[in-house]
Design a protein around this motif. Structure first.
Motif, mmCIF file in Angstrom:
data_model
loop_
_atom_site.group_PDB
_atom_site.id
_atom_site.type_symbol
_atom_site.label_atom_id
_atom_site.label_comp_id
_atom_site.label_asym_id
_atom_site.label_seq_id
_atom_site.Cartn_x
_atom_site.Cartn_y
_atom_site.Cartn_z
ATOM 1 N N SER A 33 28.755 28.034 20.301
ATOM 2 C CA SER A 33 27.732 28.225 19.281
ATOM 3 C C SER A 33 28.081 29.364 18.333
ATOM 4 N N ASP A 80 27.027 32.358 18.470
ATOM 5 C CA ASP A 80 27.126 33.642 19.162
ATOM 6 C C ASP A 80 28.573 34.042 19.400
ATOM 7 N N GLU A 81 29.442 33.088 19.621
ATOM 8 C CA GLU A 81 30.862 33.389 19.811
ATOM 9 C C GLU A 81 31.694 33.022 18.580
ATOM 10 N N GLU A 97 23.680 34.697 8.436
ATOM 11 C CA GLU A 97 25.051 34.483 8.890
ATOM 12 C C GLU A 97 25.968 34.102 7.739
ATOM 13 N N VAL A 122 22.640 30.747 16.010
ATOM 14 C CA VAL A 122 22.708 32.064 16.644
ATOM 15 C C VAL A 122 21.426 32.313 17.434
ATOM 16 N N LYS A 123 21.588 32.560 18.713
ATOM 17 C CA LYS A 123 20.418 32.700 19.580
ATOM 18 C C LYS A 123 19.599 33.931 19.230
ATOM 19 N N ALA A 124 20.249 35.006 18.807
ATOM 20 C CA ALA A 124 19.524 36.239 18.469
ATOM 21 C C ALA A 124 18.604 36.024 17.270
ATOM 22 N N ALA A 163 17.494 27.811 19.262
ATOM 23 C CA ALA A 163 18.825 27.842 18.647
ATOM 24 C C ALA A 163 19.592 26.557 18.943
ATOM 25 N N ARG A 173 22.791 24.433 19.708
ATOM 26 C CA ARG A 173 24.045 24.724 20.418
ATOM 27 C C ARG A 173 25.171 23.873 19.841
#
Length: 484
Positions: free
Chosen positions: A128, A130-131, A159, A247-249, A255, A257
């Protein structure tokens, strides 16, 4: 009033009717003579005959494939050959890396693909946004010479702005940059990111458009490719767009995936070739290989044999479709498919069903709740066909997963931007990567199996319990699935 005016005034309905019939007849003949899919031919001829004038106009806009006949599509192959011509890392046998049954699949790839299968690659799975986004930002920040970025969607959100600002900093330190965004995908956010990039004076362009607006003859054709290449040494591709919703945050428990991939090694030159190919088609600018592509692959210490598979409504139409047919045909034990949009045509359905009937375990993982409701309805209208053949269909109970992953026999993997639906298989410009590597295939298989462990199996009894009205709705929408 002249005689002609009198004639037109008296007989204009008849003249209009005859004119529409002539236009419709020409369009119907063209559809019948040029379409290679009988269902597409029947569909277009039916639309044209039912409404000769407006049907013909719609066919001219959305039905005629000009890309395959465009002179530019012939000229731009030079970029593919220049970037993808490396033979120092080609391999002749995949058995030691994958399994013996995939030797014939390699031959298929050699036949339909522009690129050779190359050894010496390293592939890293990224989960996702996040990485993926931090890894992409790092590559941009560390770039010394060049950066190219291509995306279907590049949203003007937190983002997207981070990436745009990183690109601006890179440009300020002398890095050459090119950004290509699909004209349809650019409209997903307001203001569009292309406007911000232009204000920052970053060289950018919209795919399939012009200064006056959308090219109507190409309105139904989109670039669905996702590419980032930094210094010609590190490349990213997969199915993920640039959106804060990954992004999960930011998106929290809702979010989306996805799975993206970072590559090092000679496969990066193939990613760069596809971008250069599309950039030249869009802007007429040639990106010289010596300036945009590294030739130093020895430091990667990679061992993954990989090849880029480009497909689209040009002379590469059906490349992804053919690779999937070949892979399902050589499977000996297990096929795993994860796709957000699963609407295979009758040929692919037959291949999947045949694999299951000859004893191959086929697992298909789909979203329990889809982000595209109409596509979800259409999927439910035909999913019984694979279940009846013995395939196991799983509906994920977690948040929406946009991943496009396929593994066969824990030894071959297929990842990229292609969905298993008519748009990806015939209308979109797509980029996928096939990899002949046991360790990577097992890693992807384990991820799909993890999804299955949290999914609900879909049964024929559940499908039969759907109320008739909803079944009818699903079937009606399914009829329009080639255009979803």
């Amino acid at each position: 009033m002249t005689a002609i005016d009198t004639l037109l005034s008296a007989y204009w309905p008849h003249i209009a009717f005859l004119t529409s019939l002539c236009i419709g007849a020409v369009a119907a003949v063209h559809a019948a003579m040029t379409k290679t899919d009988v269902r597409a031919a029947i569909g277009w001829v039916g639309v044209i005959l039912l409404s000769p004038f407006f049907g013909a106009l719609f066919y001219i806009i959305a039905g005629i494939n000009r890309v395959r006949k465009d002179q530019i599509s012939q000229q731009r192959d030079a970029a593919l050959k220049e970037y993808g011509a490396s033979t120092t890392q080609t391999i002749t046998s995949v058995s030691q890396y994958s399994a013996p049954q995939f030797e014939s699949l390699k031959i298929l790839g050699d036949t339909i693909g522009h690129f050779p299968l190359l050894i010496g690659n390293r592939a890293t799975m990224l989960q996702s946004g996040d990485e993926t986004y931090p890894a992409m930002l790092k590559a941009i920040e560390q770039a010394r010479h060049s950066i190219v970025l291509q995306s279907y969607i590049f949203d003007h959100d937190s983002e997207g702005i981070k990436l745009a600002e990183a690109l601006e900093r890179a440009q300020n330190r002398g890095v050459q940059i090119r950004v290509l965004i699909d004209a349809v995908g650019s409209k997903y956010s307001r203001p569009p990111m292309i406007r911000t990039l232009r204000k920052k004076k970053i060289p950018c362009a919209l795919f399939m458009t012009n200064p006056l607006g959308m090219r109507m003859p190409y309105a139904n054709l989109r670039s669905h490719r996702k590419i980032l290449v930094a210094d010609g040494e590190i490349g990213f591709t997969g199915g993920m767009n640039i959106r804060a919703g990954f992004v999960k945050a930011i998106a929290g428990s809702k979010a989306t995936r996805d799975t993206h991939f970072c590559f090092e090694g000679p496969i990066v030159a193939q990613l760069m070739a596809v971008f250069a190919h599309d950039w030249r088609f869009t802007t007429r600018e040639i990106l010289p290989v010596d300036e945009w592509c590294s030739k130093q692959w020895a430091t990667t210490n990679g061992s993954v044999p990989a090849r880029g598979i480009r497909s689209g409504p040009d002379r590469n139409i059906g490349s992804n479709h053919s690779m999937l047919l070949g892979a399902f045909a050589v499977a000996q034990s297990h096929i795993r498919i994860q796709s957000p949009y699963f609407l295979p045509d009758i040929t692919l359905l037959g291949a999947i069903a045949t694999a299951a009937r000859r004893g191959i375990q086929v697992d298909i993982v789909l979203p329990g709740e889809n982000n595209l409701r109409l596509v979800s309805y259409a999927m439910m209208a035909q999913i019984d066909q694979v279940i009846k053949s013995g395939c196991r269909v799983w509906l994920n109970q977690d948040t929406f997963n946009h991943s496009k992953l396929i593994t066969v026999d824990n030894a071959w993997s297929y990842i990229g931007s292609s969905n298993i639906d008519p748009r990806s298989l015939r209308l979109n410009f797509e980029l996928d990567v096939e990899m002949y590597d046991r360790n990577l295939a097992q890693q992807i298989s384990a991820q799909i199996d993890h999804e299955i462990s949290h999914a609900q199996r879909l049964t024929l009894d559940q499908l039969q319990a759907i109320p008739f009205v909803k079944k009818l709705r699903n079937k009606i929408i399914w009829l329009a699935s080639p255009y979803l």
